[in-house]
Design a protein around this motif. Structure first.
Motif, PDB file in Angstrom:
ATOM      1  N   SER A  20     -45.084   6.171 -77.403  1.00  0.00           N
ATOM      2  CA  SER A  20     -45.140   6.226 -78.869  1.00  0.00           C
ATOM      3  C   SER A  20     -45.066   7.641 -79.414  1.00  0.00           C
ATOM      4  CB  SER A  20     -46.420   5.544 -79.374  1.00  0.00           C
ATOM      5  OG  SER A  20     -47.570   6.184 -78.853  1.00  0.00           O
ATOM      6  N   ASN A  21     -45.762   8.587 -78.786  1.00  0.00           N
ATOM      7  CA  ASN A  21     -45.755   9.996 -79.199  1.00  0.00           C
ATOM      8  C   ASN A  21     -46.385  10.808 -78.081  1.00  0.00           C
ATOM      9  OD1 ASN A  21     -48.705   9.900 -79.656  1.00  0.00           O
ATOM     10  ND2 ASN A  21     -48.171   8.733 -81.498  1.00  0.00           N
ATOM     11  N   GLU A  22     -46.616  12.098 -78.309  1.00  0.00           N
ATOM     12  CA  GLU A  22     -47.074  12.955 -77.217  1.00  0.00           C
ATOM     13  C   GLU A  22     -48.467  12.604 -76.711  1.00  0.00           C
ATOM     14  OE1 GLU A  22     -48.741  16.662 -79.966  1.00  0.00           O
ATOM     15  OE2 GLU A  22     -47.007  16.956 -78.640  1.00  0.00           O
ATOM     16  N   LYS A  23     -49.276  11.923 -77.545  1.00  0.00           N
ATOM     17  CA  LYS A  23     -50.603  11.499 -77.108  1.00  0.00           C
ATOM     18  C   LYS A  23     -50.702   9.983 -76.971  1.00  0.00           C
ATOM     19  CE  LYS A  23     -53.262  15.471 -78.753  1.00  0.00           C
ATOM     20  NZ  LYS A  23     -54.467  15.922 -79.510  1.00  0.00           N
ATOM     21  N   ASN A  24     -49.598   9.304 -77.142  1.00  0.00           N
ATOM     22  CA  ASN A  24     -49.558   7.842 -77.029  1.00  0.00           C
ATOM     23  C   ASN A  24     -50.647   7.174 -77.874  1.00  0.00           C
ATOM     24  OD1 ASN A  24     -47.295   7.271 -75.525  1.00  0.00           O
ATOM     25  ND2 ASN A  24     -48.357   7.264 -73.556  1.00  0.00           N
ATOM     26  N   THR A  25     -50.729   7.594 -79.144  1.00  0.00           N
ATOM     27  CA  THR A  25     -51.655   6.928 -80.044  1.00  0.00           C
ATOM     28  C   THR A  25     -51.005   5.659 -80.600  1.00  0.00           C
ATOM     29  OG1 THR A  25     -50.898   8.357 -81.861  1.00  0.00           O
ATOM     30  CG2 THR A  25     -52.913   9.016 -80.694  1.00  0.00           C
ATOM     31  N   THR A  57     -47.485  12.593 -69.425  1.00  0.00           N
ATOM     32  CA  THR A  57     -48.208  13.022 -68.233  1.00  0.00           C
ATOM     33  C   THR A  57     -49.616  13.516 -68.555  1.00  0.00           C
ATOM     34  OG1 THR A  57     -47.213  15.229 -68.436  1.00  0.00           O
ATOM     35  CG2 THR A  57     -46.116  13.648 -66.982  1.00  0.00           C
ATOM     36  N   GLN A  58     -49.850  13.941 -69.791  1.00  0.00           N
ATOM     37  CA  GLN A  58     -51.180  14.427 -70.155  1.00  0.00           C
ATOM     38  C   GLN A  58     -52.066  13.319 -70.707  1.00  0.00           C
ATOM     39  OE1 GLN A  58     -51.229  17.720 -72.928  1.00  0.00           O
ATOM     40  NE2 GLN A  58     -53.441  18.011 -72.725  1.00  0.00           N
ATOM     41  N   GLY A 104     -53.343  10.145 -67.216  1.00  0.00           N
ATOM     42  CA  GLY A 104     -53.821  11.247 -68.045  1.00  0.00           C
ATOM     43  C   GLY A 104     -55.036  10.794 -68.822  1.00  0.00           C
ATOM     44  N   HIS A 105     -55.345  11.515 -69.896  1.00  0.00           N
ATOM     45  CA  HIS A 105     -56.528  11.180 -70.686  1.00  0.00           C
ATOM     46  C   HIS A 105     -56.396   9.779 -71.287  1.00  0.00           C
ATOM     47  CE1 HIS A 105     -57.784  15.230 -70.082  1.00  0.00           C
ATOM     48  NE2 HIS A 105     -56.857  15.754 -70.847  1.00  0.00           N
TER      49      HIS A 105
END
Length: 258
Positions: A20-25, A57-58, A104-105
């Protein structure tokens, strides 16, 4: 770009990859899309196992997109909360075994989807998992609380929820929150190897065992749905809840030196 990719490995293993985005929110579209994908594949007679993975990956998932809940009308917040709860229930009752590959987190609503998986494989370093709602002034719904207590025990669940602490893989495995730990290079191959072993189950074993494990929760989920939706909506709209989501938004804003 769609928030999820659907990848079949043969005809028995489905991988759903969040992107979805860089933090997968999760925004509203992501909740709706995820539920639609699950419903689309639920009756596939060939399917034996579902892998839930991340393109990042994060972050496996950092939970709810904070802009979804900040500064919104009560009707919009309630609509989003009810969609979140329904999507989580749909995933919890998905009729074949599910494996979360936590690379990742994994926080808040993201950790709920991991919790609602049948198996959790996690990276041994570079990732934390936690239910951080208390840190931003929120409550936690009843149903994932019940599932968490059943998984890790009342004491460990209490400590995780009241502190909002975000724990590393080794501690998560120690308390039973995750099943296996692997280094970043081996995590996905090992999860796939396990998925392949589960894919050998017969139709009746795959779905029958899942039903036996999940069906006892169904009545509780339905009976507590409105309570959870009402209370979570109320808390999100409270000054503390709005301040908490604003703090998450502000953390993402670029800082400029003068």
């Amino acid at each position: 770009m769609t928030p999820f990719a659907e990848i079949f490995h043969g005809d028995r293993i489905l991988e759903i990859k969040m992107q979805s985005n860089e933090k997968n929110t999760f925004d509203f579209e992501a909740f709706v899309t995820f539920q639609q994908i699950l419903n689309k594949h639920a009756n596939n007679p060939n399917l034996r196992v579902l892998l839930f993975t991340s393109a990042q990956t994060q972050f496996f998932s950092n939970g709810i997109e904070p802009t979804l809940m900040y500064g919104k009308q009560e009707s919009d917040v309630r609509r989003s909360v009810e969609q979140l709860l329904r999507t989580a229930q749909t995933y919890f009752h998905f009729p074949v075994p599910t494996i979360a590959v936590i690379n990742g987190h994994c926080m808040a609503a993201g950790a709920v989807f991991a919790l609602f998986s049948d198996y959790r494989y996690m990276v041994d370093k570079g990732g934390r998992i936690g239910f951080s709602e208390a840190i931003v002034g929120l409550n936690f719904p009843s149903i994932p609380t019940i599932v968490l207590q059943d998984l890790v025990g009342v004491k460990a669940a209490r400590d995780l929820l009241f502190t909002g602490k975000q724990i590393k893989g080794p501690e998560a495995k120690e308390i039973g929150l995750v099943d296996e730990l692997y280094n970043a290079e081996d995590l996905y191959p090992e999860a796939m190897k396990f998925a392949e072993s589960l894919s050998k189950l017969t139709y009746n074993s795959s779905r029958g065992m899942k039903t036996a494990l999940r069906e006892p929760y169904r009545t509780q989920m339905e009976s507590l749905f409105q309570l959870d939706a009402d209370l979570f909506t109320k808390v999100i709209l409270s000054p503390d809840g709005q301040e908490g989501f604003l703090s998450l938004i502000e953390k993402r804003r670029p800082k400029f030196s003068t």
